[in-house]
Design a protein around this motif. Sequence first.
Motif, mmCIF file in Angstrom:
data_model
loop_
_atom_site.group_PDB
_atom_site.id
_atom_site.type_symbol
_atom_site.label_atom_id
_atom_site.label_comp_id
_atom_site.label_asym_id
_atom_site.label_seq_id
_atom_site.Cartn_x
_atom_site.Cartn_y
_atom_site.Cartn_z
ATOM 1 N N UNK A 14 17.988 25.181 12.947
ATOM 2 C CA UNK A 14 17.601 23.866 13.440
ATOM 3 C C UNK A 14 17.064 23.044 12.286
ATOM 4 N N UNK A 15 17.171 21.736 12.419
ATOM 5 C CA UNK A 15 16.643 20.822 11.418
ATOM 6 C C UNK A 15 16.296 19.514 12.070
ATOM 7 N N UNK A 16 15.981 18.520 11.249
ATOM 8 C CA UNK A 16 15.622 17.217 11.783
ATOM 9 C C UNK A 16 16.784 16.567 12.511
ATOM 10 N N UNK A 17 17.997 16.876 12.071
ATOM 11 C CA UNK A 17 19.193 16.240 12.641
ATOM 12 C C UNK A 17 19.594 16.875 13.970
ATOM 13 N N UNK A 18 19.515 18.200 14.089
ATOM 14 C CA UNK A 18 19.966 18.835 15.309
ATOM 15 C C UNK A 18 19.752 20.336 15.297
ATOM 16 N N UNK A 19 20.093 20.970 16.405
ATOM 17 C CA UNK A 19 20.033 22.424 16.539
ATOM 18 C C UNK A 19 21.446 22.983 16.387
ATOM 19 N N UNK A 20 21.541 24.181 15.796
ATOM 20 C CA UNK A 20 22.834 24.758 15.465
ATOM 21 C C UNK A 20 23.065 26.016 16.289
ATOM 22 N N UNK A 21 24.243 26.090 16.923
ATOM 23 C CA UNK A 21 24.579 27.195 17.811
ATOM 24 C C UNK A 21 25.867 27.865 17.357
ATOM 25 N N UNK A 22 25.964 29.159 17.657
ATOM 26 C CA UNK A 22 27.154 29.928 17.293
ATOM 27 C C UNK A 22 27.441 30.959 18.377
ATOM 28 N N UNK A 23 28.663 31.493 18.353
ATOM 29 C CA UNK A 23 29.083 32.557 19.246
ATOM 30 C C UNK A 23 29.556 33.741 18.426
ATOM 31 N N UNK A 24 29.296 34.952 18.912
ATOM 32 C CA UNK A 24 29.861 36.133 18.273
ATOM 33 C C UNK A 24 31.377 36.055 18.323
ATOM 34 N N UNK A 25 32.011 36.502 17.244
ATOM 35 C CA UNK A 25 33.462 36.566 17.217
ATOM 36 C C UNK A 25 34.155 35.276 16.841
ATOM 37 N N UNK A 26 33.382 34.228 16.555
ATOM 38 C CA UNK A 26 33.988 32.947 16.202
ATOM 39 C C UNK A 26 33.321 32.395 14.951
ATOM 40 N N UNK A 27 34.128 32.004 13.992
ATOM 41 C CA UNK A 27 33.601 31.450 12.743
ATOM 42 C C UNK A 27 33.477 29.936 12.833
ATOM 43 N N UNK A 28 32.733 29.482 13.819
ATOM 44 C CA UNK A 28 32.437 28.061 13.922
ATOM 45 C C UNK A 28 31.008 27.909 14.418
ATOM 46 N N UNK A 29 30.436 26.766 14.098
ATOM 47 C CA UNK A 29 29.104 26.424 14.582
ATOM 48 C C UNK A 29 29.167 25.060 15.244
ATOM 49 N N UNK A 30 28.259 24.861 16.190
ATOM 50 C CA UNK A 30 28.146 23.605 16.912
ATOM 51 C C UNK A 30 26.758 23.047 16.645
ATOM 52 N N UNK A 31 26.710 21.887 16.005
ATOM 53 C CA UNK A 31 25.433 21.214 15.762
ATOM 54 C C UNK A 31 25.233 20.170 16.847
ATOM 55 N N UNK A 32 24.162 20.313 17.633
ATOM 56 C CA UNK A 32 23.867 19.403 18.742
ATOM 57 C C UNK A 32 22.731 18.486 18.312
#
Length: 415
Positions: free
Chosen positions: A93-111
């Motif tokens: 997490x940072x000032x801009x947003x929170x970062x989420x990920x899933x097992x088995x996937x090489x991607x992140x979602x910044x909300x």
Amino acid sequence: MPANQRRLGTSSESYPISPTLENDISANLRLCSLLSTVEQQDNTQEPGDLGELEQQLSSMLSLRSWVSTTPSNAQQHTAAQSRRTSAFKKIGAGACGAIYAQDGKSLVVKVSKANDDSLWNDYKMHTRISSMFSKGGFREIKIPEVYFFVPRDDPRYFEHNPELAQAASQVCNLPASVLVSERILPLAKRTRKLLIEKYCAPRIKQAAFSDTANRDCLVRPYLGSMQGKIGGLFFSLRNFKMHLNQMVYLRLDVESMASSMGTAMAIMHWEARTDARDVEFVLGSSSKKTSAQLSLEELEKIQHPTYTGPPSYITEDFFHRSTDLWLLDFNQVRMITMDEAGVAQAVEAARINDPYLPKPLGDSDIEKIIWNAFSEHYIRAADFILADSQGLLRLPRLFIRGLIEAQEEKKKRDF
């Protein structure tokens, strides 16, 4: 970049520079007081031999080294690939947003936590800088692939990803904008264990081993700091700060890191024309992808239809990871003008960033060596980029001089 320019790299042989320009670079380096006389030596040499723990840690943190992950960890990610959905977990997490990920996937979602503007700027600057790295063929530092942006007023992404909505609602005010990009995988479990063994205070080691947040381990290489210590009351492997003195002790190739950072900063300043404000350099890992195709010659030797995928028979091989130097976090990056005002903006951005970059005027030989490597590769790359704009060649030299003057002022204040 002019048509006659091809690729940027970290070695001087990668630059098609004429002898005249080479002499001009050297002269300008001296005029800017960049280079100190340093006896060339093994810049990571320490008295005595490293212990077994330090030798293993040194090997695992060396750039482009391959590390085999534990079967349980790799199998967890592998099993997740076969499931249609899996839970999202917050990995940062940072000032801009929170970062989420899933097992088995090489991607992140910044909300986004606040508004679309900061995340939209992150998306634009990430794309801009990444494209300039690709344009110059610079691969010594990796940038995560940036995939797509979802604005706050488009509800369909969360409707199709209810697991993400459930996780993000605990931190962010939904609806919120979203940025999806490639995940920088954490360092392997064995590396994480060694980091805890080496740097964590004995009284909190067991808690560190048990803390699931420490699975999301990235290392920040602070080449501009000699303040690394062991045994503090707080310990976290999320964005673990490794200072220059600690990297030198482990005999990591800090000169190569400094050279790569110099080239990267020149690309961000003079090719992307940005100030590189608040960007981060981290040591993370990459899994083996299926994109490594057979060559035509190899394929023509195969007589019958044959399986040509990875040995693990999975889409993404989490059993083997490479340690790489990555560049990320572009939400505060701003455009600069090609003049003294733009240089001042870039100097200020570098001054307030975390101490990733080597600093001038260091007392030790290693500080001088990596500053020389950084500044020389910065100037070389900038001259390569601006070769058709001779009137702008003074600007990168002003940037280097600006860093020197900022450090001189700091030393006066600290005296």
